[in-house]
Design a protein around this motif. Structure first.
Motif, PDB file in Angstrom:
ATOM      1  N   ILE A  19       0.876  -1.177   0.000  1.00  0.00           N
ATOM      2  CA  ILE A  19       0.000   0.000   0.000  1.00  0.00           C
ATOM      3  C   ILE A  19       0.906   1.217   0.000  1.00  0.00           C
ATOM      4  N   SER A  20       0.822   1.990  -1.059  1.00  0.00           N
ATOM      5  CA  SER A  20       1.701   3.131  -1.259  1.00  0.00           C
ATOM      6  C   SER A  20       1.271   4.313  -0.395  1.00  0.00           C
ATOM      7  N   PRO A  21       2.233   4.964   0.277  1.00  0.00           N
ATOM      8  CA  PRO A  21       1.897   6.136   1.084  1.00  0.00           C
ATOM      9  C   PRO A  21       1.703   7.396   0.244  1.00  0.00           C
ATOM     10  N   GLY A  22       1.912   7.293  -1.061  1.00  0.00           N
ATOM     11  CA  GLY A  22       1.790   8.463  -1.924  1.00  0.00           C
ATOM     12  C   GLY A  22       2.856   9.484  -1.567  1.00  0.00           C
ATOM     13  N   SER A  23       2.455  10.711  -1.387  1.00  0.00           N
ATOM     14  CA  SER A  23       3.420  11.776  -1.088  1.00  0.00           C
ATOM     15  C   SER A  23       3.590  12.008   0.411  1.00  0.00           C
ATOM     16  N   TYR A  24       2.979  11.155   1.235  1.00  0.00           N
ATOM     17  CA  TYR A  24       3.071  11.330   2.691  1.00  0.00           C
ATOM     18  C   TYR A  24       4.334  10.681   3.233  1.00  0.00           C
ATOM     19  N   THR A  25       4.933  11.344   4.214  1.00  0.00           N
ATOM     20  CA  THR A  25       6.113  10.782   4.880  1.00  0.00           C
ATOM     21  C   THR A  25       5.661   9.820   5.969  1.00  0.00           C
ATOM     22  N   GLU A  26       6.592   9.034   6.455  1.00  0.00           N
ATOM     23  CA  GLU A  26       6.286   8.094   7.534  1.00  0.00           C
ATOM     24  C   GLU A  26       5.822   8.842   8.794  1.00  0.00           C
ATOM     25  N   ASP A  27       6.423   9.989   9.068  1.00  0.00           N
ATOM     26  CA  ASP A  27       6.013  10.796  10.222  1.00  0.00           C
ATOM     27  C   ASP A  27       4.581  11.304  10.062  1.00  0.00           C
ATOM     28  N   GLN A  28       4.209  11.716   8.852  1.00  0.00           N
ATOM     29  CA  GLN A  28       2.848  12.189   8.613  1.00  0.00           C
ATOM     30  C   GLN A  28       1.832  11.057   8.780  1.00  0.00           C
ATOM     31  N   ILE A  29       2.188   9.882   8.315  1.00  0.00           N
ATOM     32  CA  ILE A  29       1.306   8.722   8.451  1.00  0.00           C
ATOM     33  C   ILE A  29       1.150   8.361   9.926  1.00  0.00           C
ATOM     34  N   GLU A  30       2.262   8.350  10.652  1.00  0.00           N
ATOM     35  CA  GLU A  30       2.202   8.030  12.080  1.00  0.00           C
ATOM     36  C   GLU A  30       1.347   9.052  12.822  1.00  0.00           C
ATOM     37  N   ASN A  31       1.513  10.323  12.507  1.00  0.00           N
ATOM     38  CA  ASN A  31       0.712  11.364  13.139  1.00  0.00           C
ATOM     39  C   ASN A  31      -0.778  11.156  12.845  1.00  0.00           C
ATOM     40  N   TYR A  32      -1.095  10.815  11.607  1.00  0.00           N
ATOM     41  CA  TYR A  32      -2.487  10.558  11.246  1.00  0.00           C
ATOM     42  C   TYR A  32      -3.046   9.401  12.064  1.00  0.00           C
ATOM     43  N   LEU A  33      -2.292   8.317  12.149  1.00  0.00           N
ATOM     44  CA  LEU A  33      -2.758   7.157  12.903  1.00  0.00           C
ATOM     45  C   LEU A  33      -2.956   7.495  14.380  1.00  0.00           C
ATOM     46  N   LYS A  34      -2.090   8.350  14.917  1.00  0.00           N
ATOM     47  CA  LYS A  34      -2.194   8.730  16.334  1.00  0.00           C
ATOM     48  C   LYS A  34      -3.374   9.653  16.610  1.00  0.00           C
ATOM     49  N   THR A  35      -3.681  10.543  15.679  1.00  0.00           N
ATOM     50  CA  THR A  35      -4.666  11.581  15.964  1.00  0.00           C
ATOM     51  C   THR A  35      -6.033  11.359  15.324  1.00  0.00           C
ATOM     52  N   ARG A  36      -6.109  10.557  14.274  1.00  0.00           N
ATOM     53  CA  ARG A  36      -7.382  10.428  13.548  1.00  0.00           C
ATOM     54  C   ARG A  36      -7.847   9.002  13.345  1.00  0.00           C
ATOM     55  N   SER A  37      -7.143   8.059  13.898  1.00  0.00           N
ATOM     56  CA  SER A  37      -7.484   6.661  13.693  1.00  0.00           C
ATOM     57  C   SER A  37      -8.156   6.097  14.948  1.00  0.00           C
ATOM     58  N   TYR A  38      -9.075   5.172  14.746  1.00  0.00           N
ATOM     59  CA  TYR A  38      -9.754   4.515  15.854  1.00  0.00           C
ATOM     60  C   TYR A  38      -9.145   3.150  16.178  1.00  0.00           C
ATOM     61  N   TYR A  39      -7.998   2.843  15.600  1.00  0.00           N
ATOM     62  CA  TYR A  39      -7.394   1.523  15.769  1.00  0.00           C
ATOM     63  C   TYR A  39      -7.208   1.152  17.235  1.00  0.00           C
ATOM     64  N   TYR A  40      -6.624   2.034  18.022  1.00  0.00           N
ATOM     65  CA  TYR A  40      -6.357   1.711  19.424  1.00  0.00           C
ATOM     66  C   TYR A  40      -7.640   1.635  20.242  1.00  0.00           C
ATOM     67  N   LYS A  41      -8.606   2.467  19.935  1.00  0.00           N
ATOM     68  CA  LYS A  41      -9.883   2.404  20.652  1.00  0.00           C
ATOM     69  C   LYS A  41     -10.590   1.088  20.354  1.00  0.00           C
TER      70      LYS A  41
END
Length: 59
Positions: A19-41
């Motif tokens: 799955i390609s991250p496109g133009s997003y960096t690994e830090d941007q993806i991690e930030n998204y997962l931390k702030t906008r993802s429901y995975y941990y909940k």
């Protein structure tokens, strides 16, 4: 039950599935997962639900 993955592990899993991250960096993806993802909940509720179904809930 599957263990809850860290954010780095989640990113690695995306890469493993090609799955390609496109133009997003690994830090941007991690930030998204931390702030906008429901995975941990959702992962937390998974354990609670399984314990409830097994009757292991503490009153």
């Amino acid at each position: 039950m599957k263990p809850k993955l860290s954010f780095k592990d989640l990113i690695q899993k995306l890469e493993d599935k090609n799955i390609s991250p496109g133009s997003y960096t690994e830090d941007q993806i991690e930030n998204y997962l931390k702030t906008r993802s429901y995975y941990y909940k959702i992962s937390s509720y998974r354990k609670i639900s399984l314990n409830f179904l097994k009757g292991d809930m503490i009153s």
